[in-house]
Design a protein around this motif. Sequence first.
Motif, PDB file in Angstrom:
ATOM      1  N   SER A   3       5.697  -6.806  -6.482  1.00  0.00           N
ATOM      2  CA  SER A   3       4.563  -6.988  -5.576  1.00  0.00           C
ATOM      3  C   SER A   3       4.267  -8.456  -5.337  1.00  0.00           C
ATOM      4  O   SER A   3       4.021  -8.880  -4.204  1.00  0.00           O
ATOM      5  CB  SER A   3       3.319  -6.278  -6.137  1.00  0.00           C
ATOM      6  N   ILE A  25      -0.643   0.942  -9.853  1.00  0.00           N
ATOM      7  CA  ILE A  25      -1.073   1.251  -8.487  1.00  0.00           C
ATOM      8  C   ILE A  25      -2.203   0.316  -8.070  1.00  0.00           C
ATOM      9  O   ILE A  25      -2.206  -0.230  -6.957  1.00  0.00           O
ATOM     10  CB  ILE A  25      -1.507   2.722  -8.389  1.00  0.00           C
ATOM     11  N   LEU A  76      -0.898  -3.179  -7.241  1.00  0.00           N
ATOM     12  CA  LEU A  76      -0.331  -3.281  -5.894  1.00  0.00           C
ATOM     13  C   LEU A  76      -1.424  -3.439  -4.857  1.00  0.00           C
ATOM     14  O   LEU A  76      -1.328  -4.258  -3.931  1.00  0.00           O
ATOM     15  CB  LEU A  76       0.513  -2.039  -5.590  1.00  0.00           C
ATOM     16  N   SER A  77      -2.498  -2.679  -5.028  1.00  0.00           N
ATOM     17  CA  SER A  77      -3.619  -2.775  -4.100  1.00  0.00           C
ATOM     18  C   SER A  77      -4.291  -4.133  -4.170  1.00  0.00           C
ATOM     19  O   SER A  77      -4.660  -4.720  -3.146  1.00  0.00           O
ATOM     20  CB  SER A  77      -4.629  -1.656  -4.408  1.00  0.00           C
ATOM     21  N   HIS A 111       0.833  -1.212   0.000  1.00  0.00           N
ATOM     22  CA  HIS A 111       0.000   0.000   0.000  1.00  0.00           C
ATOM     23  C   HIS A 111       0.864   1.258   0.000  1.00  0.00           C
ATOM     24  O   HIS A 111       0.573   2.227  -0.726  1.00  0.00           O
ATOM     25  CB  HIS A 111      -0.934  -0.007   1.212  1.00  0.00           C
ATOM     26  N   GLY A 122       2.325   1.784  -3.442  1.00  0.00           N
ATOM     27  CA  GLY A 122       1.336   2.352  -4.356  1.00  0.00           C
ATOM     28  C   GLY A 122       1.177   3.844  -4.142  1.00  0.00           C
ATOM     29  O   GLY A 122       1.084   4.621  -5.109  1.00  0.00           O
TER      30      GLY A 122
END
Length: 418
Positions: free
Chosen positions: A136, A82, A85-86, A34, A37
Amino acid sequence: MDIGSYMAEVGREARAASRLMARATTQAKNAALHEAGAAIAAARAELAAANGEDMARAAGQGLDAAALDRLKLTDARIDAMIEGLSQVAALPDPVGVITDLAYRPSGIQVGRMRVPLGVVGIIYESRPNVTADAASLCLKSGNAAILRGGSESLASNRVIAACMHRGLRAAGLPERALQVIATADRAAVGHLITMPEHVDVIVPRGGKGLIERISADARIPVLKHLDGICHVYIDDRADLDKAFAVALNAKTQRYGTCNTMETLLVAAPVAAAILPRLGAAYAEHGVELRGCARSCELLPQAVRATEEDWSTEYLAPILAIRVVADLDEAVEHIARYGSQHTDAIVTEDYSRARRFLREVDSSSVMVNASTRFADGFEYGLGAEIGISTDKIHARGPVGLEGLTSQKYVVLGDGHVRG
């Protein structure tokens, strides 16, 4: 720089970091992702500038259109990094999960536990988003990663790696769990793939030449696919509107990817009804058509395909088209010329769909869907480390589970063997 000494140090640091990552909590790993990101979002302007520098240099070096497309970081692709990654942070952590635990007649319990592979080396070309995707997945699965991107994406990769390091620092995890090779010297690759004492698996992502070289020279197991010769077969029991949508998307949604359709197979009874319509749509997209004799009769703009066309991954707006008698001939064509990557059938016949799923020996097989869905993000993996067409350990898009192994665990209470 002494490349050998440098790579040995990278390997030692990765091995040490991998032991810390193997015991990292899910909470810490998720926090790192997190934070990374958020760092990428905050560094959007810096990343765009770095990517612009890479694009200008690559264009000056004469990279082709497909390579430039893979290199380019648009706003949408940064957003996807992004989001990736989440999504990986939201996925269940496979590390430490025990399955198949059962009592044996002796009274002991035997099961299997998921554990990280250790140190993963990733070698890739052009696509800087791979830096975030690969990092990731490696980090969430408890591994350390050594990334060697192409020289053309060096500036972009440095910014992305710096953002990942911020995430690791914020979560109290070792920065050396992610290392991006700082030199463009190709000798670094030779060392990376021959350090079994430091690296547990190699994942090459790039052109066929790169993957063939890695596979031939590596002293470490390799997760790979060589070609993406993907097929769509339009059955004579297909809904032709569905067939049109799937065949158009599979080729034109994006040209330079391994899951793009390279050969279209059409059942003879529906060829006259669907090919002219598709031919007009392909013409609007500037796609060059190379066809069999029957295809060329129905598509005046098509040129006769050569034997080589059936086994070529174009990665370009070029499509081979063949009219086949039936499902049997389509399956035979795929078996002969395919690369065991991704193949699809469009049909309303349930039995034929089941036959296609069972008989086509590819890492992804689809019914009434575009081959472009063969992707870790689309499969719910959050991202992918690559696609494997091998049959041992991992196959298809490789996500978290593919970056782990299993070990047997035995639970007793003072049990001894008689």
